[in-house]
Write a protein that holds these residues in place. Sequence first.
Motif, PDB file in Angstrom:
ATOM      1  N   ILE A 288       0.839  -1.203   0.000  1.00 40.40           N
ATOM      2  CA  ILE A 288       0.000   0.000   0.000  1.00 40.40           C
ATOM      3  C   ILE A 288       0.879   1.260   0.000  1.00 40.40           C
ATOM      4  O   ILE A 288       0.619   2.211  -0.745  1.00 40.40           O
ATOM      5  CB  ILE A 288      -0.966  -0.009   1.204  1.00 40.40           C
ATOM      6  N   LEU A 289       1.928   1.275   0.824  1.00 40.41           N
ATOM      7  CA  LEU A 289       2.842   2.415   0.840  1.00 40.41           C
ATOM      8  C   LEU A 289       3.514   2.609  -0.505  1.00 40.41           C
ATOM      9  O   LEU A 289       3.699   3.744  -0.961  1.00 40.41           O
ATOM     10  CB  LEU A 289       3.894   2.244   1.937  1.00 40.41           C
ATOM     11  N   TRP A 290       3.887   1.523  -1.157  1.00 36.26           N
ATOM     12  CA  TRP A 290       4.527   1.607  -2.463  1.00 36.26           C
ATOM     13  C   TRP A 290       3.570   2.205  -3.497  1.00 36.26           C
ATOM     14  O   TRP A 290       3.941   3.068  -4.283  1.00 36.26           O
ATOM     15  CB  TRP A 290       5.010   0.215  -2.900  1.00 36.26           C
ATOM     16  N   ILE A 291       2.339   1.756  -3.485  1.00 36.08           N
ATOM     17  CA  ILE A 291       1.338   2.278  -4.423  1.00 36.08           C
ATOM     18  C   ILE A 291       1.102   3.774  -4.175  1.00 36.08           C
ATOM     19  O   ILE A 291       1.030   4.565  -5.111  1.00 36.08           O
ATOM     20  CB  ILE A 291       0.011   1.484  -4.317  1.00 36.08           C
ATOM     21  N   VAL A 292       1.005   4.158  -2.911  1.00 42.46           N
ATOM     22  CA  VAL A 292       0.815   5.566  -2.569  1.00 42.46           C
ATOM     23  C   VAL A 292       2.016   6.391  -3.037  1.00 42.46           C
ATOM     24  O   VAL A 292       1.874   7.499  -3.551  1.00 42.46           O
ATOM     25  CB  VAL A 292       0.587   5.731  -1.050  1.00 42.46           C
ATOM     26  N   ALA A 293       3.213   5.846  -2.877  1.00 45.66           N
ATOM     27  CA  ALA A 293       4.429   6.588  -3.221  1.00 45.66           C
ATOM     28  C   ALA A 293       4.584   6.826  -4.720  1.00 45.66           C
ATOM     29  O   ALA A 293       5.151   7.836  -5.124  1.00 45.66           O
ATOM     30  CB  ALA A 293       5.650   5.846  -2.681  1.00 45.66           C
ATOM     31  N   ILE A 294       4.102   5.943  -5.564  1.00 48.91           N
ATOM     32  CA  ILE A 294       4.294   6.094  -7.003  1.00 48.91           C
ATOM     33  C   ILE A 294       3.082   6.680  -7.726  1.00 48.91           C
ATOM     34  O   ILE A 294       3.178   7.010  -8.896  1.00 48.91           O
ATOM     35  CB  ILE A 294       4.696   4.755  -7.666  1.00 48.91           C
ATOM     36  N   ASN A 295       1.981   6.838  -7.065  1.00 43.29           N
ATOM     37  CA  ASN A 295       0.768   7.334  -7.703  1.00 43.29           C
ATOM     38  C   ASN A 295       0.831   8.860  -7.863  1.00 43.29           C
ATOM     39  O   ASN A 295       0.964   9.592  -6.884  1.00 43.29           O
ATOM     40  CB  ASN A 295      -0.452   6.935  -6.865  1.00 43.29           C
ATOM     41  N   ARG A 296       0.731   9.340  -9.114  1.00 41.42           N
ATOM     42  CA  ARG A 296       0.794  10.773  -9.391  1.00 41.42           C
ATOM     43  C   ARG A 296      -0.347  11.543  -8.744  1.00 41.42           C
ATOM     44  O   ARG A 296      -0.153  12.654  -8.265  1.00 41.42           O
ATOM     45  CB  ARG A 296       0.758  11.030 -10.895  1.00 41.42           C
ATOM     46  N   TRP A 297      -1.530  11.009  -8.744  1.00 41.26           N
ATOM     47  CA  TRP A 297      -2.688  11.703  -8.195  1.00 41.26           C
ATOM     48  C   TRP A 297      -2.540  11.892  -6.688  1.00 41.26           C
ATOM     49  O   TRP A 297      -2.859  12.964  -6.165  1.00 41.26           O
ATOM     50  CB  TRP A 297      -3.972  10.931  -8.507  1.00 41.26           C
ATOM     51  N   ILE A 298      -2.049  10.881  -6.041  1.00 43.51           N
ATOM     52  CA  ILE A 298      -1.864  10.985  -4.588  1.00 43.51           C
ATOM     53  C   ILE A 298      -0.742  11.976  -4.275  1.00 43.51           C
ATOM     54  O   ILE A 298      -0.862  12.790  -3.353  1.00 43.51           O
ATOM     55  CB  ILE A 298      -1.592   9.596  -3.972  1.00 43.51           C
ATOM     56  N   LYS A 299       0.344  11.936  -5.050  1.00 46.15           N
ATOM     57  CA  LYS A 299       1.438  12.895  -4.847  1.00 46.15           C
ATOM     58  C   LYS A 299       0.930  14.320  -5.016  1.00 46.15           C
ATOM     59  O   LYS A 299       1.260  15.206  -4.224  1.00 46.15           O
ATOM     60  CB  LYS A 299       2.562  12.647  -5.854  1.00 46.15           C
TER      61      LYS A 299
END
Length: 159
Positions: free
Chosen positions: A9-20
């Motif tokens: 989950i942390l990895w997905i959050v870290a690479i997601n442009r929308w979340i960034k």
Amino acid sequence: MLLVLGIAILWIVAINRWIKRFLSHWMQWALRHWTRLDVRDYASLLHLSDGYAVMELQVDAGDWIADRPLRETNLRQEGIIVLGILRPGGEYLGAPRGATFIRPNDVVLLYGRLDAFSELDSRQAGSTGEQAHQDAIAKMQPGKEHTLREFTIISSENP
């Protein structure tokens, strides 16, 4: 299993442009709302792209720039603007004027073309340094002068 799931989950959050993007906007809002920090994009403000940068230059005794008034260096003709000078004792001269002397052991804060910095850093005093200065002026591209003129008006008086 929970550890692997948490890392995924942390990895997905870290690479997601929308979340960034969301987190970036939220952090800027939070910093403006709850702190006195100046939240600006200084890289964009100074146009630190297209070959322009801010750099510190350590001045040594045999350097071309040493023991000269800023006015005499004509660095602006090379596409370089002196933003400030840090003296060895800790004194900082922001937006120095043309009569300000650049001394050995000063650290000079410069804004300008990246390609001009390395040559200026290695330029020695004397006739070869003067010739290198003239060559650097000749290399200045006319299409980029307007950016330097606009910044000059904002920063300080002409040396």
